[in-house]
Design a protein around this motif. Structure first.
Motif, mmCIF file in Angstrom:
data_model
loop_
_atom_site.group_PDB
_atom_site.id
_atom_site.type_symbol
_atom_site.label_atom_id
_atom_site.label_comp_id
_atom_site.label_asym_id
_atom_site.label_seq_id
_atom_site.Cartn_x
_atom_site.Cartn_y
_atom_site.Cartn_z
ATOM 1 N N GLN A 20 0.792 -1.233 0.000
ATOM 2 C CA GLN A 20 0.000 0.000 0.000
ATOM 3 C C GLN A 20 0.827 1.288 0.000
ATOM 4 N N LYS A 60 -7.842 8.084 -3.849
ATOM 5 C CA LYS A 60 -7.042 9.311 -3.703
ATOM 6 C C LYS A 60 -6.104 9.183 -2.508
ATOM 7 N N ARG A 104 -19.195 2.935 1.911
ATOM 8 C CA ARG A 104 -18.810 2.842 0.497
ATOM 9 C C ARG A 104 -17.828 1.685 0.289
ATOM 10 N N ASN A 147 -8.994 10.867 8.522
ATOM 11 C CA ASN A 147 -9.561 12.218 8.475
ATOM 12 C C ASN A 147 -10.764 12.362 9.399
ATOM 13 N N THR A 157 1.788 -0.009 14.907
ATOM 14 C CA THR A 157 1.907 0.589 13.579
ATOM 15 C C THR A 157 3.303 1.137 13.304
HETATM 16 P P1 HMG Z 1 -12.159 11.839 3.362
HETATM 17 O O1 HMG Z 1 -11.369 12.607 2.366
HETATM 18 O O2 HMG Z 1 -12.366 12.436 4.705
HETATM 19 O O3 HMG Z 1 -13.595 11.372 2.884
HETATM 20 O O4 HMG Z 1 -11.455 10.418 3.501
HETATM 21 P P2 HMG Z 1 -14.608 11.822 1.823
HETATM 22 O O5 HMG Z 1 -15.879 11.193 2.227
HETATM 23 O O6 HMG Z 1 -14.550 13.320 1.630
HETATM 24 O O7 HMG Z 1 -14.072 11.085 0.511
HETATM 25 C C1 HMG Z 1 -13.011 11.576 -0.264
HETATM 26 C C2 HMG Z 1 -13.122 10.960 -1.642
HETATM 27 O O8 HMG Z 1 -12.938 9.552 -1.520
HETATM 28 C C3 HMG Z 1 -14.508 11.147 -2.266
HETATM 29 O O9 HMG Z 1 -14.309 11.166 -3.649
HETATM 30 C C4 HMG Z 1 -15.224 9.897 -1.864
HETATM 31 O O10 HMG Z 1 -16.269 9.565 -2.745
HETATM 32 C C5 HMG Z 1 -14.129 8.872 -1.964
HETATM 33 P P3 HMG Z 1 -14.460 12.533 -4.494
HETATM 34 O O11 HMG Z 1 -15.849 13.018 -4.219
HETATM 35 O O12 HMG Z 1 -13.396 13.449 -3.933
HETATM 36 O O13 HMG Z 1 -14.196 12.103 -5.895
HETATM 37 N N1 HMG Z 1 -14.313 7.741 -1.074
HETATM 38 C C6 HMG Z 1 -14.109 6.479 -1.484
HETATM 39 N N2 HMG Z 1 -13.774 5.972 -2.673
HETATM 40 C C7 HMG Z 1 -13.662 4.632 -2.748
HETATM 41 N N3 HMG Z 1 -13.850 3.800 -1.685
HETATM 42 C C8 HMG Z 1 -14.180 4.295 -0.479
HETATM 43 C C9 HMG Z 1 -14.336 5.698 -0.360
HETATM 44 N N4 HMG Z 1 -14.641 6.486 0.679
HETATM 45 C C10 HMG Z 1 -14.617 7.726 0.222
HETATM 46 N N5 HMG Z 1 -14.358 3.459 0.541
HETATM 47 C C11 HMG Z 1 -11.475 8.058 3.923
HETATM 48 C C12 HMG Z 1 -11.974 9.410 4.372
HETATM 49 C C13 HMG Z 1 -11.809 7.067 5.013
HETATM 50 C C14 HMG Z 1 -12.160 7.674 2.627
HETATM 51 C C15 HMG Z 1 -9.938 8.153 3.698
HETATM 52 O O14 HMG Z 1 -9.360 8.730 4.827
HETATM 53 C C16 HMG Z 1 -9.281 6.839 3.413
HETATM 54 O O15 HMG Z 1 -9.567 6.192 2.414
HETATM 55 N N6 HMG Z 1 -8.332 6.429 4.310
HETATM 56 C C17 HMG Z 1 -7.667 5.154 4.169
HETATM 57 C C18 HMG Z 1 -6.278 5.243 4.666
HETATM 58 C C19 HMG Z 1 -5.613 3.894 4.581
HETATM 59 O O16 HMG Z 1 -6.016 3.021 3.836
HETATM 60 N N7 HMG Z 1 -4.536 3.709 5.385
HETATM 61 C C20 HMG Z 1 -3.811 2.474 5.383
HETATM 62 C C21 HMG Z 1 -4.557 1.356 6.024
HETATM 63 S S1 HMG Z 1 -4.465 1.412 7.816
HETATM 64 C C22 HMG Z 1 -2.955 0.630 8.171
HETATM 65 O O17 HMG Z 1 -2.153 0.403 7.306
HETATM 66 C C23 HMG Z 1 -2.709 0.195 9.582
HETATM 67 C C24 HMG Z 1 -2.865 -1.327 9.754
HETATM 68 O O18 HMG Z 1 -1.932 -2.029 8.938
HETATM 69 C C25 HMG Z 1 -2.672 -1.729 11.213
HETATM 70 C C26 HMG Z 1 -1.402 -1.151 11.845
HETATM 71 O O19 HMG Z 1 -0.299 -1.252 11.255
HETATM 72 O O20 HMG Z 1 -1.558 -0.622 12.950
HETATM 73 C C27 HMG Z 1 -4.285 -1.779 9.354
#
Ligand code: HMG
Ligand code: MG
Length: 325
Positions: free
Chosen positions: A35, A70, A107, A136, A201
């Protein structure tokens, strides 16, 4: 005298009493491992990576995340990967393999269900700063987003795994209080999560802290059978922490082939505990995993070519060096 290092090195086995005879190795390579890589790995290579992991004996595999493309462009191909490894019968992984995908919101769940996902993982932070940076939102906001995901997945008959990130230390806030982690764990259990993966993490945990957190969770009524540990190896403590957790009856450990991976929103984080390093220690302790260490190391060397840098795993590096002699 026979040479135990020939033709391929394996750990000398010396079981210790009081440890489990088998553990589940939960492979996060295709998701956490890829990722944050600078190179976006093509979807056909990701599908082949999954196939090679399964051929090496992996039975618990985290495939991808249905997050905003994004935010995590490297996993924007989640639908296409799912088509190749889950829904297309011609290329799907065996049904006996447990496959899991991340979904942060409704979503994400809708997308995952449309692709035939069979287990969902939600992810929540134990700290406010990381909740903001990674999702966020606040901790409460992340739990509110997770609630319909957990309910919807369960209504569809799917188990839900929940990550609690920054469970030991946070790069902005410092050490994390045990009660902060326990509070998030209790809420996730109330919401119906079948298992909790406790995330170090940024890899700062040490064994005493691991024991203290497992004890605090047990005291709060979270059984060790519902816990997995997710150690990043940033400070070189991951294996020691696994050993501590093993002595506390934990039997599921997250790791990534080759030691790839980190969260792109976690300042200072580096790779996951390498699956090969984990398997070397477990097999040395006489603990079965079902994984073929050499097939796995070969897979990690192969994926390293596609991410464009060597794997950080010490065991992969050592096996490659031994093979050259
Ligand atoms: P946001 O910008 O606050 O939310 O992000 P939003 O609702 O304004 O959405 C932004 C855009 O994303 C919009 O699109 C939404 O439609 C779209 P636009 O209108 O700008 O074209 N959107 C989506 N698109 C596809 N699938 C979705 C989705 N949701 C919104 N599900 C959000 C909030 C949660 C979406 C964002 O913060 C996000 O995606 N974060 C993910 C971060 C991530 O994946 N981090 C890595 C994983 S965690 C990790 O690695 C830790 C772990 O390994 C454990 C550890 O190590 O401790 C698990
Ligand atoms: Mg992680």
């Amino acid at each position: 005298m026979s040479n135990v290092w020939s033709p391929q090195p394996i750990p000398h086995t010396d079981p210790r009493g009081g440890l489990p005879s088998r553990v589940r190795v939960y492979e996060v390579g295709p998701r956490d491992g890829l990722q944050a890589e600078a190179a976006t790995v093509p979807v056909e290579i990701k599908a082949e990576f999954c196939r090679r992991l399964v051929a090496a004996g992996v039975t618990d595999l985290e495939l991808t995340s249905f997050v905003s493309p994004k935010w995590v462009p490297q996993l924007a191909d989640a639908e296409e990967l799912m088509r190749r490894v889950v829904s297309d019968p011609a290329t799907a992984l065996p049904e006996s393999v447990r496959t899991v995908v991340l979904a942060p919101n409704q979503r994400g769940l809708d997308r995952a269900l449309a692709c035939g996902a069979t287990e969902i993982a939600v992810f929540v932070s134990a700290t406010e700063t990381f909740a903001q940076r990674n999702l966020n939102t606040t901790i409460a906001g992340a739990l509110r987003s997770a609630e319909p995901v957990i309910a919807g997945a369960r209504a569809a008959g799917l188990p839900v795994r929940a990550y609690i990130s920054m469970a030991f230390g946070d790069p902005w806030e410092g050490p994390v209080r045990l009660d902060a982690v326990v509070a998030v764990a209790e809420r996730l259990r109330e919401l119906g999560c079948a298992s909790l993966s406790i995330g170090d993490t940024i890899g700062v945990a040490t064994p005493g802290h691991v024991h203290a957190l497992i004890d605090a969770l047990s005291t709060a009524g979270v059984p060790t059978s519902a816990l997995a540990m997710h150690f990043h190896d940033t400070y070189g403590q991951a294996l020691t922490n696994v050993y501590a957790a093993l002595t506390a009856d934990i039997i599921e450990f997250d790791s990534a082939a080759g030691g790839l991976g980190r969260c792109p929103y976690a300042k200072g984080a580096t790779g996951n505990l390498a699956t090969e390093d984990l398997v070397w220690m477990l097999h040395g302790l006489g603990i079965a995993t079902g994984i073929d260490l050499h097939a796995l190391a070969s897979t990690s060397r192969w994926i390293a070519d596609h991410v464009g840098h060597p794997c950080p795993s010490r065991v992969v590096t050592a096996l490659a060096a031994a093979g050259r002699d």
